[in-house]
Design a protein around this motif. Sequence first.
Motif, short mmCIF file in Angstrom:
data_model
loop_
_atom_site.label_atom_id
_atom_site.label_comp_id
_atom_site.label_asym_id
_atom_site.label_seq_id
_atom_site.Cartn_x
_atom_site.Cartn_y
_atom_site.Cartn_z
N LYS A 429 0.88 -1.18 0.00
CA LYS A 429 0.00 0.00 0.00
C LYS A 429 0.90 1.21 0.00
CE LYS A 429 -3.95 -1.84 2.52
NZ LYS A 429 -4.31 -2.13 3.89
N SER A 430 0.38 2.32 -0.50
CA SER A 430 1.23 3.51 -0.51
C SER A 430 1.11 4.25 0.82
CB SER A 430 0.85 4.42 -1.68
OG SER A 430 -0.53 4.66 -1.62
N TRP A 431 2.12 5.02 1.08
CA TRP A 431 2.25 5.76 2.33
C TRP A 431 1.17 6.82 2.41
CZ3 TRP A 431 5.49 4.80 6.31
CH2 TRP A 431 5.62 5.78 7.30
N THR A 432 0.57 7.00 3.61
CA THR A 432 -0.45 8.05 3.74
C THR A 432 0.13 9.21 4.54
OG1 THR A 432 -1.29 7.22 5.80
CG2 THR A 432 -2.22 6.26 3.81
N PRO A 433 -0.35 10.43 4.27
CA PRO A 433 0.14 11.60 5.02
C PRO A 433 -0.07 11.44 6.52
CG PRO A 433 -1.22 12.25 3.16
CD PRO A 433 -1.35 10.77 3.26
N GLY A 434 -1.15 10.77 6.91
CA GLY A 434 -1.41 10.57 8.34
C GLY A 434 -0.27 9.83 9.02
N GLU A 435 0.31 8.87 8.30
CA GLU A 435 1.41 8.11 8.86
C GLU A 435 2.65 8.99 9.02
OE1 GLU A 435 -0.01 3.77 7.14
OE2 GLU A 435 1.25 5.07 5.93
N THR A 436 2.80 9.96 8.11
CA THR A 436 3.91 10.90 8.26
C THR A 436 3.74 11.70 9.54
OG1 THR A 436 3.95 11.10 5.87
CG2 THR A 436 5.19 12.74 7.10
N LEU A 437 2.49 12.10 9.84
CA LEU A 437 2.25 12.86 11.07
C LEU A 437 2.70 12.06 12.28
CD1 LEU A 437 -1.24 14.58 10.57
CD2 LEU A 437 1.02 15.23 9.72
N ASN A 438 2.29 10.78 12.33
CA ASN A 438 2.70 9.94 13.45
C ASN A 438 4.21 9.85 13.58
OD1 ASN A 438 0.16 9.35 14.37
ND2 ASN A 438 -0.05 7.50 13.11
N CYS A 439 4.85 9.62 12.41
CA CYS A 439 6.30 9.44 12.44
C CYS A 439 7.01 10.71 12.87
CB CYS A 439 6.81 9.03 11.05
SG CYS A 439 6.76 7.27 10.84
N SER A 440 6.45 11.86 12.50
CA SER A 440 7.11 13.13 12.83
C SER A 440 7.31 13.30 14.32
CB SER A 440 6.29 14.30 12.29
OG SER A 440 6.12 14.14 10.91
N ILE A 441 6.41 12.70 15.10
CA ILE A 441 6.57 12.83 16.54
C ILE A 441 7.04 11.50 17.16
CG2 ILE A 441 4.86 14.68 16.75
CD1 ILE A 441 3.04 12.35 18.05
N GLY A 442 7.61 10.65 16.31
CA GLY A 442 8.22 9.44 16.85
C GLY A 442 7.24 8.36 17.27
#
Lengths: 664, 367
Positions: A429-442
């Motif tokens: 599946k392709s990466w979703t922006p929501g997952e970027t949000l989670n990753c940004s704060i570890g």
Amino acid sequence: MSTESEREQSFSRRAFVLGGSMGLVGTALAARMADLSIFEGQRYQMASEENRVQLRLIPPRRGWIVDRAGKPLALNRPDYRLELIPEQITDLDATLAAIGKVLPLSLEDQLRIRADFAIQPKFMPVEVARNLDWAAFASLNVHVVDLPGLQPIRAFSRVYPEADHFAHLLGYVGAPTPDQYKLQKDPLLIFPGFRIGKDGIERHEDKPLRGKAGARRVEVTARGRVVRELDTRPDTPGETLKLTIDRDLQSYTARRLGDNSASVIVIDCLTGDILTMVSMPAYDPNVFSTRVPAALWKSLQEDDHHPLINKSAMGLYPPGSTFKMITALAALGQGTNPEDSVRCTGSYKLGNNTWHCHSRRGHGPVNMHTALPKSCDVYFYAFGRATGIDAIATMARRLGLGAKYELPLAGQAAGLVPDSAWKLRRYKKSWTPGETLNCSIGQGYIIVNPLQLAVMTARIASGLAIEPRLIANGPAPVFPSLGIPEDHLAIVRQGMFDVVNAGIGTAKAAKSPIEGVHIAGKTGTAQVRRITAEERKHGVKKNESLDWKQRDHALFVAFAPTESPRYAVSIILEHGIAGGKYAAPIAKDVLTYLFEPERALKALEPIERALAAKRAEVARAEAAAVRAAEEEKLMPAWLRNDAPSPNPAPASPNDAPDQPRDDG
Amino acid sequence: MFNGPWLRELSRLPWGIVLVIAALGSFGLVVLYSAAGGSLSPWALKQGIRLLVLLVAMLALAQVRPEFWLRIAWPFYGAVLLSLVGVEILGRVGGGSQRWLDLGIIQLQPSEFMKLAIVLALARYYHFLPRGYETRPMALWPPLAMIAMPAALVMLQPDLGTALSITFGGVILLFLAGVRLWLFAGAGLAVAAALPVAWNLLHDYQRKRVLIFLDPASDPLGAGYHITQSKIAIGSGGLVGKGFLQGTQSHLDYLPELHTDFIFATMSEEWGFLGGMFIIIGFGIILAWGISVAMRARGQFQRLLAMGLTATLFFYLAINMMMVMGLAPVVGIPLPLISYGGSAMMTVLILLGLIMGIARENTRPQR
């Protein structure tokens, strides 16, 4: 019809045949004899030598493990033992009685000796006692003269002077397994009492530590008794292994952690030398190196603080806010202006979903300079999303996350630094922006181990691509620059400085008490449970009111001194609630110890006093429970009250992390 | 005292053979001395005394004329057979394997004497059998019964080695007496056919010995150990051996029964191929002499007796040496004159004494 002469002729013929047969058999015997002794003689001579001569190994002494200053971490202690050779004993009772005069033997010991005496092959020594003191050993040596079959032996056993403080790092030694013998084919492995490294550095560096066995060629009887010694080749002791560890610092750190389930790593920002690598609670490797009582093993396995697991190398945790430096550096690398700000209202909306900031009321306008000290999630949601996951992942890897290092540690966890390619590979599946949000704060997919966090902190602090090392073989290595612009690093370091030293910071408890030495750091809190929308509406439960297992992990990374970074620390306090409140003070004390040990030791006193009181209380409660159960069992049924007396409630162990102190 | 018939009789003894016998016996003492770790006790001294006494007894028996043996052949056989029955009954009562008849002063092993008695009795039987009857099947039944009874009794003890030895002695006598050859071929086939039955009658340990003989490597540390270690001892001696008192297989306890059944291995280890040849050639001389005595003997009884006894001695030697060299299964048969133990030595020296008596008779002027 038959005459006497005919009879004689018949006899002669048959006697001739018989004599001829005898001659044939005699010749065959002579031929066989020649075959065995002359043609096959060489082979049978070898076989006879193999019978007669036995190679008796002399086990090598295991190499020491020392710290960076040469202080011993693992060494060998002469272990005086007393053994019996069953085949030389005529009267076991008399022998045991005679030993009893010099060395008191308990009934249990006697039973064990008699059992071994009965089952073991007669030439195999039976251990009577070990760990004898010199006086008893000397006096037994005198008695050998009139007691045949008594054998006082000077062997060596492994000793770890710092016990559990180094358990996970050093590991322990133990008897080799049959599989190991099959694999290595080293006769040393089946030598009675020989120990090899079973875990940690002892296991990884087993080869150099083991040394080379010597050998004695001895003549033995068919029953294995030695008749005489033929010649001897001395053993080569194992090499001394020097670690980069600072024994005193590690010991101090372990004491400072007390009963917490935690990991602390201290690393030299310039050389990558690991000064401390503690995982607590731990086990006592001295006990593990002899024989682990079943009850102890069970209690260690069942302990929810996981004393058998090296959290420093094997533990995996979401980095939480400690990851925000990486998001910041990635954003700067993508050309983000650090002065750009977002307005934090306490939440961030993307599509139909809402992401929350840890501050429910919001931080107001936040730019990069204030985002780190305030640990504002909304700022990193916004800028992380703008930066993109792939840039963040690249920066994370550059700073050492997602990697295994060249360290003599077993079971090092690599963790995971996710990016869009990984998501596609793993989940199609392709990466979703929501997952970027989670990753940004570890949070989210990203997962790291404490050692990686220490390396990350050291790399940010020095700007060098340091690699951690544990074995001090040779001069300190020199590392190239990471290639991250110095002004970017300066912004992040200033942010970390403000975390500890500015009024808005989340880790003011880590403020250095030492004049001229400042600590910079970053807190982190890794959620263990999911907070539902329902709960959020009614107010998030306070961590302190939850079960220990439900509480968040507390993280803290730091370096000092900020003026010229030298030491980096990473701390993970499992279920430690909040990095700033509970993990930061530990970092402060550990870093203080590096500069002013006396001051740090003074800080230890109240903590250890409280710990001792807590342990005593638990022990008292346990003893009371045991006593009550015992009384219950012993009391005859007709004496019991109908209403059973309430058992004393086991004191609920106060397992909240140590309270922060206000002496800084 | 130093002249007269006494001295003349002595001078007629086959001194060359006596010398060979004494040499072999003394060599045995040397080996026993080494087997005890270079000590006269517990074996060499005792065996030496036995050897001296029995050598004298042998020379005394050599003075007895064969006619006497012919006269007592039946009673002797009968007495030995009775005592075999006696030990069997005593053994049943006492329990376990019983081979001894304890007469208070000495312990007699009747089965040893049966080796002599069977030869004596059959020789007498065929001596008086009318000429031509040897080949008749009817005449075969009594001797077969005479062999079968003691052999069965000894098997019951159980002592396979001695039973085989008795049977062998008896069958050889039948052969020498002129029983038709096809009967032996027929008997051989019958034995082959009966082997499976016999196999079932064997004791477990006896079966195991046979199996291990067939493949000693199958159990090198268990029961095959004996054969393997014996071969190692013999082979490691090489041409001249490891030297007197230098044997390691024997002194370090690798060799089982080093002073009795496996003494040939003990000897070979220290004296090598040459020591082995000394024993083989020594016994070869004795056997050749025995055959020549038989060839020259007068009368069927003396011929059969001399040859039958020689064959009995040969059987001892061949089975023992084949066993220690891994050519035959382990059966408890000692090496005559060399092995420690009185029974075998007594039997063999009596046997040699009888042959000497016949040899002496050969030298008498023809009547």
